[in-house]
Design a protein around this motif. Structure first.
Motif, PDB file in Angstrom:
ATOM      1  N   PHE A 127       0.832  -1.204   0.000  1.00 50.86           N
ATOM      2  CA  PHE A 127       0.000   0.000   0.000  1.00 50.86           C
ATOM      3  C   PHE A 127       0.871   1.260   0.000  1.00 50.86           C
ATOM      4  O   PHE A 127       0.611   2.215  -0.741  1.00 50.86           O
ATOM      5  N   ALA A 131       0.915   4.261  -2.708  1.00 48.37           N
ATOM      6  CA  ALA A 131       0.688   5.669  -2.364  1.00 48.37           C
ATOM      7  C   ALA A 131       1.829   6.542  -2.877  1.00 48.37           C
ATOM      8  O   ALA A 131       1.609   7.647  -3.392  1.00 48.37           O
ATOM      9  N   MET A 174     -11.824   5.169  -2.747  1.00 53.30           N
ATOM     10  CA  MET A 174     -10.726   4.939  -1.821  1.00 53.30           C
ATOM     11  C   MET A 174     -11.028   3.738  -0.924  1.00 53.30           C
ATOM     12  O   MET A 174     -10.155   2.901  -0.673  1.00 53.30           O
ATOM     13  N   LEU A 178      -8.759   0.385  -0.721  1.00 46.25           N
ATOM     14  CA  LEU A 178      -8.132   0.000   0.546  1.00 46.25           C
ATOM     15  C   LEU A 178      -8.486  -1.437   0.909  1.00 46.25           C
ATOM     16  O   LEU A 178      -7.679  -2.152   1.506  1.00 46.25           O
ATOM     17  N   PHE A 191      -6.531   4.240   7.246  1.00 48.27           N
ATOM     18  CA  PHE A 191      -6.061   4.910   6.039  1.00 48.27           C
ATOM     19  C   PHE A 191      -7.204   5.539   5.248  1.00 48.27           C
ATOM     20  O   PHE A 191      -6.971   6.454   4.458  1.00 48.27           O
ATOM     21  N   MET A 210      -5.146   8.197  -1.708  1.00 50.38           N
ATOM     22  CA  MET A 210      -4.201   7.398  -0.929  1.00 50.38           C
ATOM     23  C   MET A 210      -2.827   8.051  -0.887  1.00 50.38           C
ATOM     24  O   MET A 210      -2.006   7.737  -0.029  1.00 50.38           O
TER      25      MET A 210
END
Length: 499
Positions: A127, A131, A174, A178, A191, A210
């Motif tokens: 992740f 990002a 988002m 996620l 997050f 993100m």
């Protein structure tokens, strides 16, 4: 030869940044601010004998201000003392679990493993890499660009770079994206909170947000003396560059001359002529006629449903035995229910609460003060301050819910007898008219939401916009970038007119 004159309405971060750049190019700049101090949404509340940050409390992307000061021939560190935070935030849930996110990626990954297992730690690294990639892809063609559009962004990224095109993923929410990384609902919630940095719901915001996770990993800074020192430093820089800043001045009208801006009128009756005007205010105020009927035609009004979130904030002093750090999050037990209420225009019964413990170091430990500590809390609220006036009973209910949310997560803060400084959406509406109290301009919901924010130029020649409600978005560094973008537009149009 007469110097060209620019009036900047508003001494927020955007307006002050624009003033610095324009003064460097030899323009005659006057900044008019209705408040007695600079900063706009960056503000302090006076509670008893102390001042408490009561606006943005997180300082990121320091390089934006380093660049601004360097361009003016000065150094930020000579005027502002900042310390990089090692602990970004402490997160707590009603199940009793607590998790610290660190600036060091390896340390954060280890903490994720301790919280949720080795598999989640691996997915956290994936992740974080994603990002970082989103940020790298968007920094030049979107964040730094004056007013990008979808086609231009696609071409700037490059049709031959399909991996980069895919990585920004504007067509997935988002929250959905996620879910492809995290199995633990707590991490997905954690997050997902980054959507609220732009006043958005994680369920409706695009996955591109993100990138905020990467921005924080690149540095969160603690400002010695509080966040208000940032606009004070910028105001000083603008003055040294040659700007005139007048406080306590309310602009009531942008005056139109023969086909273009001619100046502004003040509540006092004074009229100030100007070749160009930069409005450091929410575009909604312009469209609603707060600066006159002619100027209202310069931008399109945003529909009420497109507004970003508002907030209910509490600034107070008190005591606690809880192990707090500077930035603390206390999550609601059900994010779906919480944002469902907000979307329906209601306050959530069990809100997520942010607490800035302003007398704590980023690593926690004992308070850095003697006596009661300073706290600033935020819970999200619907942007209905223009149609709903909060009653005392509603305020008391939300204050109770805020403290109850902390207790559910094992934290008890006992407020001092001194009054709290409380701001509700209708209070923000009074400070920032025609917004309903929305704190971030237009919400970037949907795949094209980010492109719907206005850029620096308007339909009225000579009238420009800057601030957190314009491109590139909300937040202290983004507001500074918008101000510099407005200054660049003024200089480009000036050069074009001369040619």
């Amino acid at each position: 030869m007469r110097r060209e004159t620019v009036v900047i309405v508003g001494a927020g971060i955007g307006g002050l940044s624009a003033a610095v750049d324009l003064c460097r190019q030899g323009l005659d700049v006057t900044v008019l601010e209705q408040a007695p101090t600079p900063g706009g949404k960056l503000a302090e509340a006076r509670v008893g004998e102390v001042s408490i940050d009561s606006g943005p409390t997180v300082f990121t992307m320091k390089w934006v201000f380093d660049d601004l000061f360097e361009a003016a021939g000065e150094t930020l560190s000579d005027h502002l003392t900042v310390v990089r935070s090692e602990t970004l935030a402490r997160h707590s849930w009603p199940d009793g679990s607590t998790f610290d996110l660190f600036a060091d990626l390896d340390r954060s990954a280890e903490a994720v493993g301790d919280l949720a297992g080795a598999g989640e730690a691996r997915r956290f690294r994936a992740f974080s890499a994603r990002a970082a990639r989103i940020y790298r892809v968007l920094e030049q063609p979107f964040i730094r660009k004056a007013k990008p559009n979808i086609l231009g962004l696609t071409l700037d990224i490059g049709l031959h770079r399909p991996v980069d095109q895919w990585s920004i993923m504007p067509y997935r929410s988002m929250w959905s994206e996620l879910g492809s990384y995290f199995r633990d609902p707590r991490l997905r919630q954690l997050f997902g909170r980054y959507a609220t940095y732009a006043g958005c719901s994680p369920f409706r915001a695009p996955a591109t947000l993100m990138l905020v996770a990467h921005v924080e990993q690149q540095g969160v800074w603690l400002v010695e003396g509080g966040m208000q020192r940032i606009p004070e430093a910028l105001a000083g820089l603008a003055r040294r560059a040659g700007a005139t800043i007048r406080y306590g001045e309310t602009v009531t009208q942008v005056i139109k001359g023969t086909g273009r801006v001619a100046g502004v009128a003040l509540a006092s009756g004074e009229r100030i002529e100007a070749d160009r005007v930069i409005l450091n205010a929410d575009p909604g105020a312009l469209a609603a006629g707060c600066f006159g009927p002619e100027a209202a035609l310069a931008v399109d009004p945003a529909p009420r449903k497109a507004r970003s979130l508002s907030a209910l904030t509490l600034a107070f002093t008190g005591t606690t035995d809880a192990p707090l750090v500077r930035h603390n999050l206390f999550f609601s037990p059900d994010y779906v229910t919480e944002f469902g209420a907000l979307h329906a225009g209601r306050m959530p019964v069990a809100p997520t609460v942010y607490v800035c413990a302003q007398d704590r170091a980023d690593s926690g430990g004992q308070p850095l003060c003697d006596g009661p500590e300073r706290y600033f809390t935020i819970i999200n609220a619907p942007p209905d301050g223009d149609v709903h006036t909060w009653s005392r009973e509603e305020i008391d209910t939300c204050r109770t819910r805020t403290l109850d949310a902390l207790r559910r997560c094992g934290v008890r803060i006992d407020p001092s007898p001194s009054p709290m400084a409380i701001t509700t959406p209708d209070g923000f509406e009074k400070r920032f008219p025609a917004t309903g109290g929305a704190l971030y301009g237009r919400a970037g919901h949907g795949w094209d939401g980010a492109f719907r924010r206005p850029g620096a130029r308007t339909r009225m020649p000579g009238l420009y916009l800057c601030g957190g409600a314009t491109h590139p978005g909300a937040g202290v560094p983004m507001a500074a970038l918008s101000g510099r973008s407005a200054a660049s537009a003024v200089l480009a149009d000036r050069a074009s007119t001369r040619r």
